[in-house]
Design a protein around this motif. Structure first.
Motif, short mmCIF file in Angstrom:
data_model
loop_
_atom_site.label_atom_id
_atom_site.label_comp_id
_atom_site.label_asym_id
_atom_site.label_seq_id
_atom_site.Cartn_x
_atom_site.Cartn_y
_atom_site.Cartn_z
N GLN A 1 43.63 43.77 42.14
CA GLN A 1 44.99 43.29 41.88
C GLN A 1 45.06 41.76 41.84
OE1 GLN A 1 47.09 45.98 44.75
NE2 GLN A 1 48.42 46.23 42.96
N LEU A 2 44.33 41.11 42.73
CA LEU A 2 44.32 39.64 42.72
C LEU A 2 43.70 39.12 41.42
CD1 LEU A 2 43.39 39.10 46.44
CD2 LEU A 2 45.43 38.15 45.32
N THR A 3 42.65 39.77 40.97
CA THR A 3 42.01 39.36 39.72
C THR A 3 42.97 39.55 38.55
OG1 THR A 3 39.82 39.85 40.59
CG2 THR A 3 40.03 39.72 38.19
N SER A 4 43.74 40.62 38.55
CA SER A 4 44.69 40.85 37.46
C SER A 4 45.82 39.82 37.49
CB SER A 4 45.26 42.27 37.50
OG SER A 4 46.20 42.42 38.52
N LYS A 5 46.18 39.33 38.67
CA LYS A 5 47.27 38.34 38.80
C LYS A 5 46.78 36.90 38.63
CE LYS A 5 50.61 41.18 40.11
NZ LYS A 5 51.78 41.42 39.32
N LEU A 6 45.57 36.59 39.14
CA LEU A 6 45.12 35.21 39.21
C LEU A 6 43.92 34.89 38.31
CD1 LEU A 6 45.36 34.76 43.09
CD2 LEU A 6 47.04 34.08 41.36
N GLY A 7 43.38 35.89 37.65
CA GLY A 7 42.20 35.67 36.81
C GLY A 7 40.92 35.89 37.62
N GLU A 8 39.82 35.52 37.01
CA GLU A 8 38.53 35.71 37.65
C GLU A 8 38.40 34.81 38.89
OE1 GLU A 8 36.12 38.01 37.02
OE2 GLU A 8 37.64 38.81 35.67
N PRO A 9 37.73 35.30 39.94
CA PRO A 9 37.56 34.49 41.14
C PRO A 9 36.71 33.25 40.87
CG PRO A 9 36.81 36.76 41.50
CD PRO A 9 37.15 36.63 40.07
N SER A 10 36.94 32.22 41.66
CA SER A 10 36.15 30.99 41.53
C SER A 10 35.00 30.97 42.53
CB SER A 10 37.04 29.77 41.72
OG SER A 10 37.78 29.86 42.91
N PHE A 11 35.01 31.89 43.50
CA PHE A 11 33.97 31.94 44.53
C PHE A 11 33.83 33.37 45.02
CE2 PHE A 11 33.05 32.11 49.09
CZ PHE A 11 31.87 31.41 49.16
N VAL A 12 32.61 33.86 45.08
CA VAL A 12 32.35 35.21 45.60
C VAL A 12 31.11 35.13 46.48
CG1 VAL A 12 31.77 37.60 45.06
CG2 VAL A 12 33.30 36.32 43.54
N GLU A 13 31.24 35.64 47.70
CA GLU A 13 30.10 35.73 48.61
C GLU A 13 30.12 37.11 49.26
OE1 GLU A 13 27.97 33.23 52.15
OE2 GLU A 13 30.16 33.32 52.17
N ILE A 14 29.08 37.89 49.01
CA ILE A 14 28.97 39.23 49.58
C ILE A 14 27.77 39.25 50.51
CG2 ILE A 14 28.71 41.70 49.10
CD1 ILE A 14 31.32 40.44 48.00
N GLY B 1 33.57 37.27 51.18
CA GLY B 1 34.71 36.46 50.81
C GLY B 1 34.84 36.24 49.31
N ILE B 2 36.09 36.21 48.85
CA ILE B 2 36.39 35.95 47.46
C ILE B 2 37.56 34.97 47.43
CG2 ILE B 2 37.05 36.93 45.23
CD1 ILE B 2 36.10 39.66 46.32
N LYS B 3 37.43 33.91 46.63
CA LYS B 3 38.50 32.92 46.50
C LYS B 3 38.94 32.80 45.05
CE LYS B 3 37.14 30.06 50.43
NZ LYS B 3 36.81 28.71 50.91
N TRP B 4 40.24 32.69 44.88
CA TRP B 4 40.84 32.40 43.58
C TRP B 4 41.50 31.03 43.71
CZ3 TRP B 4 40.52 37.14 45.74
CH2 TRP B 4 40.06 38.19 44.94
N LEU B 5 40.83 30.01 43.20
CA LEU B 5 41.31 28.63 43.35
C LEU B 5 41.62 27.97 42.01
CD1 LEU B 5 38.71 27.49 46.05
CD2 LEU B 5 41.03 28.38 46.41
N ASN B 6 41.38 28.68 40.92
CA ASN B 6 41.64 28.14 39.60
C ASN B 6 43.13 28.18 39.29
OD1 ASN B 6 38.83 28.00 39.30
ND2 ASN B 6 38.76 30.09 38.50
N GLY B 7 43.56 27.49 38.30
CA GLY B 7 44.94 27.56 37.85
C GLY B 7 45.87 26.71 38.69
N LYS B 8 47.09 26.62 38.21
CA LYS B 8 48.09 25.76 38.86
C LYS B 8 49.03 26.54 39.77
CE LYS B 8 47.93 22.64 34.99
NZ LYS B 8 48.57 22.13 33.81
N PHE C 1 39.02 38.08 52.42
CA PHE C 1 37.73 38.26 53.07
C PHE C 1 37.76 39.45 54.02
CE2 PHE C 1 40.03 34.99 55.35
CZ PHE C 1 39.81 35.21 56.70
N MET C 2 36.57 40.03 54.19
CA MET C 2 36.40 41.14 55.10
C MET C 2 35.36 40.75 56.14
SD MET C 2 35.67 45.24 54.53
CE MET C 2 34.53 45.00 53.20
#
Length: 192
Positions: free
Chosen positions: A134-147, A159-166, A173-174
């Motif tokens: 759902q976050l990807t559909s709202k904010l686009g592709e993540p800018s950081f992924v660490e599994i 952890g996954i971060k969505w930092l792109n966009g305005k 994170f889990m």
């Protein structure tokens, strides 16, 4: 007959999961995030049947979760608890500035309702994956992924971060332990 029961159960669980996540993405708390105030948050939470558990002592949020680039002076968050789908205890914290009551970051935390000594890691994985989608559909592709959970022998943090966009930013994170099956999911949403 049995097959129909299983299919119906699976579809119901998926739909229930999506409905609960949809609450996070409703306009008042997501699309119009920069207009969210403490009184609006209070009304939303009480509408969900949440219980106000705001602590009397000071609580802060780390810059690794919320960078606070504008250096807002955040108050102890308004904190609410409720049971979600009979599966999770959900704590929601609204960090805000006192001068205008505007919410600067919302932190969600899902922990397990303990029914047995063994944690149900599958339900956490489904919840995490549903939020990620759902976050990807709202904010686009993540800018950081660490599994780390795939290779960790004990404690980990995915952890996954969505930092792109305005617009809105998010950090999902889990935390967990593969040796004890402990799990906790946290999600911070903010707009800077």
């Amino acid at each position: 007959m049995r097959k129909t029961f299983y299919i119906t159960t699976i579809i119901s669980l998926i739909l229930i999961s999506c409905v609960t996540n949809r609450e996070i993405f409703q306009a008042e708390r997501f699309a119009d995030f920069n207009k969210l105030t403490v009184p609006k948050a209070d009304k939303i939470e009480l509408g969900f049947g949440s219980i106000d558990k705001t602590p009397k002592h000071k609580i802060s949020i780390g810059e690794s979760i919320y960078p606070n680039e504008k250096k807002y002076k955040l108050e102890t968050p308004k904190t609410y608890n409720r049971i979600e789908n009979g599966k999770f205890e959900l704590e929601t914290e609204y960090f805000y500035t006192a001068s205008d009551s505007i919410v600067r970051v919302v932190m969600y935390e899902w922990t397990e309702l303990r029914k047995t000594n063994k944690s149900d890691t599958q339900k956490f994985s489904k919840k995490y994956d549903g939020l990620k989608k759902q976050l990807t559909s709202k904010l686009g592709e993540p800018s950081f992924v660490e599994i780390a959970s795939d290779t960790a022998k004990s404690n980990f943090r995915d952890g996954i971060k969505w930092l792109n966009g305005k617009g809105n930013k998010a950090y999902l994170f889990m935390l967990g332990s593969n040796s004890s099956d402990y799990r906790k999911i946290r999600l911070a949403i903010y707009n800077e």
